[in-house]
Design an enzyme around this catalytic site. Structure first.
Site, PDB file in Angstrom:
ATOM      1  CG  ASP A  80      -2.035   0.974   1.157  1.00 29.46           C
ATOM      2  OD1 ASP A  80      -2.337   1.443   0.045  1.00 29.46           O
ATOM      3  OD2 ASP A  80      -2.629   1.288   2.206  1.00 29.46           O
TER       4      ASP A  80
ATOM      5  CD  GLU B 153      -5.848   1.409  -5.274  1.00 30.20           C
ATOM      6  OE1 GLU B 153      -6.683   0.502  -5.403  1.00 30.20           O
ATOM      7  OE2 GLU B 153      -5.703   2.055  -4.221  1.00 30.20           O
TER       8      GLU B 153
END
Length: 384
Positions: free
Chosen positions: A78, A170
């Site tokens: 992340d 992403e």
């Protein structure tokens, strides 16, 4: 066990800063129809907690055995920023790479003029959206995002596992104070698409405030309007929207479900840590108050790493420990207290894990109940 995220449907980034929360997450994932990302951590979180991606992966695998879970899970590296962070995470076996582009916002690029020429005086139509690009529009957008576009292209071309679609990719542009408008979103996606770059999810900066561990702050109608436009653009290019700092945003969950028609990724990592502090407040109130006192002492340090709107010094001093978790200023502050509570360099860590291990079953139930509330408000159906 670990796999890429689905192209369609609902996926939830659950994450586990503590290393003990995943059994609670699994209890919910067994019942409801969504794709779970049990393993989700940023380098920032790993540095503060003294863990590695391998530790995160191992903790999830152990929890899966303990809970007899044989389903799939994503593994999200992340908010990765540097090439080194990306390489470490890919080598550790992540199945999802979340590229944080915040440090490239406002950075000039070699492709700026090229992007400008591609969009100048052009009009695009997507369903009922009409997007026309004037000189003023492009100068404004490219002054912020040309470096972001260049960075995404670089990552795509320099990391084979990204380009070969071995990991879900992403793009995050939410770490800014400037909401992403539809013209910016379309331009970014269109240019990448024409370059042959296919992303899986994109996290725009929505209007309003997505603060840590509390409900959405802002005009819900404005959020709905923004989400509708962003969803149309994402659908047009074949990817899903990602909603960051999505935990505890109960007031907007019904609209996320309605507008996206159950096609999104939402990150809730961090809220399970607050549930651990709930256990601490119940079982050792004095220890909880020690943590709170350190929160006040470390407030300025927190600002170096997190954008927080809270004022912990405004929190009433006569609250019971458990009541701190219902106060918005305290809850936001406590959300990032993991920086020192779980940090091996502080003396809180051993006491924290001693209590949490002793009451582990209760902790798992607290996590499960809290995440299940998220799932119900998001209108996610039970498995058949």
């Amino acid at each position: 066990m670990f796999s890429k995220l689905p192209k369609q449907g609902i996926s939830l980034g659950l994450g586990d800063r503590v290393g003990l929360a995943t059994p609670g997450h699994i209890k919910v994932a067994k019942r409801y129809d969504f794709f779970p990302v049990f393993a989700q951590q940023s380098i920032r979180e790993l540095n503060f907690t003294g863990r590695t991606f391998q530790d995160v992966k191992r903790d999830v695998e152990r929890a899966a055995v303990k809970e007899n879970y044989d389903g799939k899970s994503g593994f999200d590296g992340d908010h990765l920023k540097t090439d080194k962070e990306i390489k470490v995470s890919i080598d550790s076996g992540i199945t999802m790479l979340t590229l944080d582009c915040s440090e490239y916002m406002g950075v000039d690029s070699k492709i700026k003029e090229q992007v400008y020429k591609k969009f100048y005086a052009k009009t695009f139509h997507i369903k009922d959206l009409t997007l026309e690009y004037t000189q003023e529009d492009l100068e404004k957008i490219l002054s912020i995002y040309s470096g972001v576009i260049e960075r995404i292209i670089y990552i795509w071309n320099h990391f084979p596992k990204v380009k070969n679609k071995e990991v879900s990719f992403e793009v995050s542009v939410d770490e800014t104070n400037i909401p992403t408008d539809e013209k910016t979103h379309f331009l970014l996606s269109k240019y990448l698409y024409d370059e042959g770059i296919t992303i899986d999810t994109l996290a725009p900066r929505f209007p309003g405030e997505f603060q840590k561990g509390i409900d959405y702050i802002g005009d819900i109608e404005e959020f709905k309007n923004s989400l509708t436009k962003h969803h149309k653009i994402a659908s047009y290019f074949g990817y899903r929207l990602s909603i960051h700092s999505g935990s505890d945003k109960f007031s907007i969950y019904p609209y996320v479900h309605q507008i996206t028609q159950g096609n999104y990724h939402l990150k809730t990592s961090g809220t399970s840590y607050l549930q651990s502090l709930k256990i601490i407040a119940q079982k050792d109130p004095n220890f909880f108050l020690e943590i709170w006192k350190t929160c006040l002492d470390k407030r300025k340090e927190m600002d170096k790493y997190y954008h927080l709107s809270c004022d912990p010094f405004s929190v009433p001093k006569d609250l019971k420990p458990i009541e701190y978790l219902n106060n918005h200023d305290a809850r936001q502050t406590l959300h990032v207290s993991y920086m020192f509570v779980l940090n091996p360099n502080y003396d809180f860590r051993n006491r924290f894990f001693e209590i949490l291990t002793k009451y582990e079953s209760e902790y798992h139930m607290e996590v499960a109940e809290h995440i299940e509330r998220h799932v119900r408000e998001l209108r996610i159906p039970e498995k058949r």
